[in-house]
Design a protein around this motif. Structure first.
Motif, PDB file in Angstrom:
ATOM      1  N   ALA A 101      -7.636  53.240  22.515  1.00 26.43           N
ATOM      2  CA  ALA A 101      -6.225  52.865  22.588  1.00 26.43           C
ATOM      3  C   ALA A 101      -5.318  54.037  22.230  1.00 26.43           C
ATOM      4  O   ALA A 101      -4.260  54.239  22.853  1.00 26.43           O
ATOM      5  CB  ALA A 101      -5.954  51.683  21.662  1.00 26.43           C
ATOM      6  N   ASN A 102      -5.711  54.822  21.244  1.00 22.14           N
ATOM      7  CA  ASN A 102      -4.907  55.983  20.841  1.00 22.14           C
ATOM      8  C   ASN A 102      -4.865  57.059  21.917  1.00 22.14           C
ATOM      9  O   ASN A 102      -3.928  57.854  21.976  1.00 22.14           O
ATOM     10  CB  ASN A 102      -5.463  56.564  19.540  1.00 22.14           C
ATOM     11  CG  ASN A 102      -5.237  55.649  18.349  1.00 22.14           C
ATOM     12  OD1 ASN A 102      -4.311  54.835  18.355  1.00 22.14           O
ATOM     13  ND2 ASN A 102      -6.081  55.766  17.328  1.00 22.14           N
ATOM     14  N   GLN A 103      -5.887  57.106  22.752  1.00 19.45           N
ATOM     15  CA  GLN A 103      -5.960  58.111  23.806  1.00 19.45           C
ATOM     16  C   GLN A 103      -5.285  57.662  25.107  1.00 19.45           C
ATOM     17  O   GLN A 103      -5.143  58.461  26.040  1.00 19.45           O
ATOM     18  CB  GLN A 103      -7.434  58.439  24.107  1.00 19.45           C
ATOM     19  CG  GLN A 103      -8.183  59.074  22.946  1.00 19.45           C
ATOM     20  CD  GLN A 103      -9.686  59.051  23.156  1.00 19.45           C
ATOM     21  OE1 GLN A 103     -10.168  58.835  24.276  1.00 19.45           O
ATOM     22  NE2 GLN A 103     -10.443  59.254  22.081  1.00 19.45           N
ATOM     23  N   SER A 104      -4.855  56.392  25.176  1.00 19.03           N
ATOM     24  CA  SER A 104      -4.318  55.831  26.415  1.00 19.03           C
ATOM     25  C   SER A 104      -2.808  55.645  26.323  1.00 19.03           C
ATOM     26  O   SER A 104      -2.258  55.439  25.246  1.00 19.03           O
ATOM     27  CB  SER A 104      -4.979  54.480  26.713  1.00 19.03           C
ATOM     28  OG  SER A 104      -6.388  54.621  26.772  1.00 19.03           O
ATOM     29  N   LYS A 105      -2.164  55.707  27.483  1.00 19.67           N
ATOM     30  CA  LYS A 105      -0.718  55.533  27.522  1.00 19.67           C
ATOM     31  C   LYS A 105      -0.320  54.065  27.536  1.00 19.67           C
ATOM     32  O   LYS A 105       0.782  53.717  27.124  1.00 19.67           O
ATOM     33  CB  LYS A 105      -0.147  56.234  28.753  1.00 19.67           C
ATOM     34  CG  LYS A 105      -0.124  57.753  28.623  1.00 19.67           C
ATOM     35  CD  LYS A 105       0.739  58.379  29.701  1.00 19.67           C
ATOM     36  CE  LYS A 105       0.924  59.872  29.451  1.00 19.67           C
ATOM     37  NZ  LYS A 105       1.782  60.508  30.478  1.00 19.67           N
ATOM     38  N   ARG A 106      -1.187  53.204  28.057  1.00 18.50           N
ATOM     39  CA  ARG A 106      -0.873  51.776  28.061  1.00 18.50           C
ATOM     40  C   ARG A 106      -2.166  50.973  28.115  1.00 18.50           C
ATOM     41  O   ARG A 106      -3.221  51.480  28.481  1.00 18.50           O
ATOM     42  CB  ARG A 106       0.043  51.389  29.224  1.00 18.50           C
ATOM     43  CG  ARG A 106      -0.553  51.572  30.607  1.00 18.50           C
ATOM     44  CD  ARG A 106       0.426  51.140  31.670  1.00 18.50           C
ATOM     45  NE  ARG A 106      -0.134  51.294  33.009  1.00 18.50           N
ATOM     46  CZ  ARG A 106      -0.044  50.388  33.961  1.00 18.50           C
ATOM     47  NH1 ARG A 106       0.581  49.259  33.745  1.00 18.50           N
ATOM     48  NH2 ARG A 106      -0.564  50.607  35.159  1.00 18.50           N
ATOM     49  N   ILE A 107      -2.042  49.703  27.742  1.00 20.34           N
ATOM     50  CA  ILE A 107      -3.157  48.772  27.754  1.00 20.34           C
ATOM     51  C   ILE A 107      -2.913  47.744  28.849  1.00 20.34           C
ATOM     52  O   ILE A 107      -1.838  47.123  28.901  1.00 20.34           O
ATOM     53  CB  ILE A 107      -3.309  48.065  26.393  1.00 20.34           C
ATOM     54  CG1 ILE A 107      -3.685  49.079  25.305  1.00 20.34           C
ATOM     55  CG2 ILE A 107      -4.344  46.949  26.460  1.00 20.34           C
ATOM     56  CD1 ILE A 107      -3.701  48.480  23.906  1.00 20.34           C
ATOM     57  N   VAL A 108      -3.871  47.593  29.737  1.00 23.56           N
ATOM     58  CA  VAL A 108      -3.789  46.617  30.828  1.00 23.56           C
ATOM     59  C   VAL A 108      -4.819  45.528  30.576  1.00 23.56           C
ATOM     60  O   VAL A 108      -5.999  45.820  30.363  1.00 23.56           O
ATOM     61  CB  VAL A 108      -4.042  47.277  32.199  1.00 23.56           C
ATOM     62  CG1 VAL A 108      -4.065  46.230  33.305  1.00 23.56           C
ATOM     63  CG2 VAL A 108      -2.975  48.324  32.490  1.00 23.56           C
ATOM     64  N   VAL A 109      -4.378  44.283  30.600  1.00 24.91           N
ATOM     65  CA  VAL A 109      -5.264  43.142  30.359  1.00 24.91           C
ATOM     66  C   VAL A 109      -5.295  42.265  31.607  1.00 24.91           C
ATOM     67  O   VAL A 109      -4.256  41.773  32.059  1.00 24.91           O
ATOM     68  CB  VAL A 109      -4.798  42.311  29.150  1.00 24.91           C
ATOM     69  CG1 VAL A 109      -5.738  41.128  28.927  1.00 24.91           C
ATOM     70  CG2 VAL A 109      -4.716  43.179  27.901  1.00 24.91           C
ATOM     71  N   LYS A 110      -6.489  42.071  32.157  1.00 25.49           N
ATOM     72  CA  LYS A 110      -6.676  41.224  33.338  1.00 25.49           C
ATOM     73  C   LYS A 110      -7.365  39.932  32.912  1.00 25.49           C
ATOM     74  O   LYS A 110      -8.371  39.969  32.214  1.00 25.49           O
ATOM     75  CB  LYS A 110      -7.533  41.943  34.382  1.00 25.49           C
ATOM     76  CG  LYS A 110      -6.972  43.287  34.835  1.00 25.49           C
ATOM     77  CD  LYS A 110      -7.917  43.958  35.819  1.00 25.49           C
ATOM     78  CE  LYS A 110      -7.383  45.310  36.268  1.00 25.49           C
ATOM     79  NZ  LYS A 110      -8.277  45.968  37.259  1.00 25.49           N
ATOM     80  N   THR A 111      -6.819  38.812  33.343  1.00 26.01           N
ATOM     81  CA  THR A 111      -7.400  37.514  32.985  1.00 26.01           C
ATOM     82  C   THR A 111      -7.368  36.564  34.162  1.00 26.01           C
ATOM     83  O   THR A 111      -6.516  36.664  35.052  1.00 26.01           O
ATOM     84  CB  THR A 111      -6.634  36.834  31.832  1.00 26.01           C
ATOM     85  OG1 THR A 111      -5.320  36.474  32.300  1.00 26.01           O
ATOM     86  CG2 THR A 111      -6.510  37.727  30.636  1.00 26.01           C
ATOM     87  N   GLY A 112      -8.313  35.615  34.138  1.00 29.03           N
ATOM     88  CA  GLY A 112      -8.176  34.418  34.944  1.00 29.03           C
ATOM     89  C   GLY A 112      -7.420  33.419  34.096  1.00 29.03           C
ATOM     90  O   GLY A 112      -6.434  33.756  33.455  1.00 29.03           O
ATOM     91  N   GLY A 113      -7.905  32.185  34.002  1.00 32.98           N
ATOM     92  CA  GLY A 113      -7.229  31.197  33.172  1.00 32.98           C
ATOM     93  C   GLY A 113      -7.611  31.339  31.712  1.00 32.98           C
ATOM     94  O   GLY A 113      -8.759  31.636  31.382  1.00 32.98           O
ATOM     95  N   VAL A 114      -6.641  31.141  30.819  1.00 29.95           N
ATOM     96  CA  VAL A 114      -6.887  31.129  29.377  1.00 29.95           C
ATOM     97  C   VAL A 114      -6.243  29.887  28.777  1.00 29.95           C
ATOM     98  O   VAL A 114      -5.554  29.137  29.463  1.00 29.95           O
ATOM     99  CB  VAL A 114      -6.353  32.399  28.679  1.00 29.95           C
ATOM    100  CG1 VAL A 114      -7.048  33.643  29.203  1.00 29.95           C
ATOM    101  CG2 VAL A 114      -4.833  32.525  28.855  1.00 29.95           C
ATOM    102  N   ASP A 115      -6.453  29.668  27.491  1.00 30.43           N
ATOM    103  CA  ASP A 115      -5.882  28.520  26.802  1.00 30.43           C
ATOM    104  C   ASP A 115      -4.416  28.762  26.450  1.00 30.43           C
ATOM    105  O   ASP A 115      -3.885  29.874  26.620  1.00 30.43           O
ATOM    106  CB  ASP A 115      -6.685  28.220  25.536  1.00 30.43           C
ATOM    107  CG  ASP A 115      -6.564  29.355  24.535  1.00 30.43           C
ATOM    108  OD1 ASP A 115      -5.738  29.251  23.605  1.00 30.43           O
ATOM    109  OD2 ASP A 115      -7.257  30.373  24.703  1.00 30.43           O
ATOM    110  N   LEU A 116      -3.764  27.731  25.949  1.00 29.48           N
ATOM    111  CA  LEU A 116      -2.327  27.772  25.692  1.00 29.48           C
ATOM    112  C   LEU A 116      -1.947  28.809  24.634  1.00 29.48           C
ATOM    113  O   LEU A 116      -1.025  29.607  24.829  1.00 29.48           O
ATOM    114  CB  LEU A 116      -1.853  26.383  25.264  1.00 29.48           C
ATOM    115  CG  LEU A 116      -0.347  26.107  25.260  1.00 29.48           C
ATOM    116  CD1 LEU A 116       0.242  26.303  26.643  1.00 29.48           C
ATOM    117  CD2 LEU A 116      -0.082  24.692  24.769  1.00 29.48           C
ATOM    118  N   ALA A 117      -2.655  28.827  23.499  1.00 26.75           N
ATOM    119  CA  ALA A 117      -2.323  29.770  22.430  1.00 26.75           C
ATOM    120  C   ALA A 117      -2.564  31.207  22.878  1.00 26.75           C
ATOM    121  O   ALA A 117      -1.757  32.103  22.579  1.00 26.75           O
ATOM    122  CB  ALA A 117      -3.160  29.458  21.186  1.00 26.75           C
ATOM    123  N   SER A 118      -3.647  31.448  23.601  1.00 22.76           N
ATOM    124  CA  SER A 118      -3.930  32.800  24.090  1.00 22.76           C
ATOM    125  C   SER A 118      -2.861  33.251  25.071  1.00 22.76           C
ATOM    126  O   SER A 118      -2.430  34.410  25.044  1.00 22.76           O
ATOM    127  CB  SER A 118      -5.311  32.834  24.756  1.00 22.76           C
ATOM    128  OG  SER A 118      -6.332  32.563  23.830  1.00 22.76           O
TER     129      SER A 118
END
Length: 340
Positions: free
Chosen positions: A55-72
């Motif tokens: 994370a310290n070496q990267s300019k941004r974090i990309v998160v790919k998801t299908g379906g998740v729960d409400l709180a997530s």
């Protein structure tokens, strides 16, 4: 579904369900894969430090998801809106087209309960049960008078157009047997429901086919009830993002991660099988899919939670049935956005 807990301390609960997909995911969650970095097994502390370094070496974090729960979904929306991550939705081309077309043209849809209670003709297009294995059973159980017609996908645009035209001319016959059968069934139905699988139409024709389907169901409602339904595994993601931002969630087809991004995938891929830096879930996809695998706890198995059903109308509670010392998927992501 039934859950029983063995009397022996430390023994995993036994989950009894007649849904093969649910059974597989329960097994994976109760006995998740081992954490690793590249080809080497790693401890959770080693994983945490490695992710911090990435994370310290990267300019941004990309998160790919299908379906998740409400709180997530709420946590991912907060991280996305604050600029700490880029959240992308992994969805099938047909689901993407359904969202676009229905928002533009409108759609006459219904809940699963309404279809089950009132429909006397059901047309399943494509492999509806691939992502929802029990939907046909639920809609047809104890309904001997319900007529069910199944058409393997992808359905071509000419056939749909011919059927639409044929039903606008009652009493006429059609040379194509499949169209003739559907035409006759639709003309005698009081409640006609179309349920679409992800492969109902070819990706390149999905927008045009869905637009035609929507217009056709609108016209059919002049003489009978007609609805179209596509179950959306990511209904929770979509609803949360719209509630909180009044915008649509970006998807993987419209956004490139970039060479300097640290890419995560939560859970199993839907259609995006591209390589990611980190896979977080219960099943290790292998080094060809992810450099790092991080096991996690699951909402609805290790923690209580909630999720919006695929027809977008009902919020379903998720119970806790087992213990886990692992962080949840979003907890792993959130920890990387906090200051050291």
């Amino acid at each position: 579904m039934r859950v029983t807990t063995a009397s022996m301390p430390g023994k995993l609960p036994t989950v009894q369900t007649n849904c093969e997909l649910a059974a597989k995911r329960f097994r994976d969650a109760l006995q998740p894969g081992q954490p690793r970095i590249a080809h080497n097994a790693a401890s959770l502390n080693e994983i945490r430090q490695h992710l911090k370094d990435l994370a310290n070496q990267s300019k941004r974090i990309v998160v790919k998801t299908g379906g998740v729960d409400l709180a997530s979904a709420k946590t991912l929306e907060q991280l996305s809106t604050s600029g700490k991550i880029t959240w992308l939705l992994d969805q099938s081309p047909l689901t993407q087209s359904w969202q676009l077309t229905s928002s533009r043209d409108g759609v006459i849809s219904a809940t699963l309960g309404d279809v089950r209670e009132h429909a006397d003709l059901l047309w399943l297009i494509g492999d509806v049960e691939a992502s929802a294995p029990r939907v046909k059973e639920v809609l047809t159980r104890n309904k001997p008078d319900l007529r069910v017609i199944e058409t393997s996908g992808p359905l071509d645009l000419d056939t749909l157009a011919s059927l639409s035209l044929a039903t606008r001319n009652p009493g006429t016959t059609h040379a194509m047997q499949s169209i003739a059968e559907l035409k006759e069934a639709i003309e005698s139905a009081k409640y006609f429901a179309v349920v679409l699988g992800d492969d109902a139409f070819a990706a390149e024709f999905a927008d045009a086919a869905l637009s035609l389907l929507i217009q056709w169901t609108w016209s059919l409602n002049a003489t009978r009830r007609a609805v179209a339904l596509h179950l959306d595994d990511a209904a929770t993601n979509r609803a949360v993002y719209r509630w909180r931002t009044n915008r649509s969630l970006s998807n993987i087809h419209d956004n490139e991660s970039g060479a300097e991004a640290l890419t995560f995938r939560i859970g199993e891929s839907v259609v995006d099988h591209s390589h990611v830096d980190v896979a977080i879930g219960t099943r290790d996809p292998g080094t060809d899919q992810a450099n790092v695998f991080v096991p996690c706890s699951v909402i609805g198995i290790h923690e209580t939670g909630a999720r919006i059903r695929g027809d977008g109308t009902v919020t379903m509670p998720l119970a806790k049935i087992a213990e886990s010392a692992l962080p949840s998927a979003v907890a792993w992501i959130e920890s990387l956005t906090q200051p050291d």
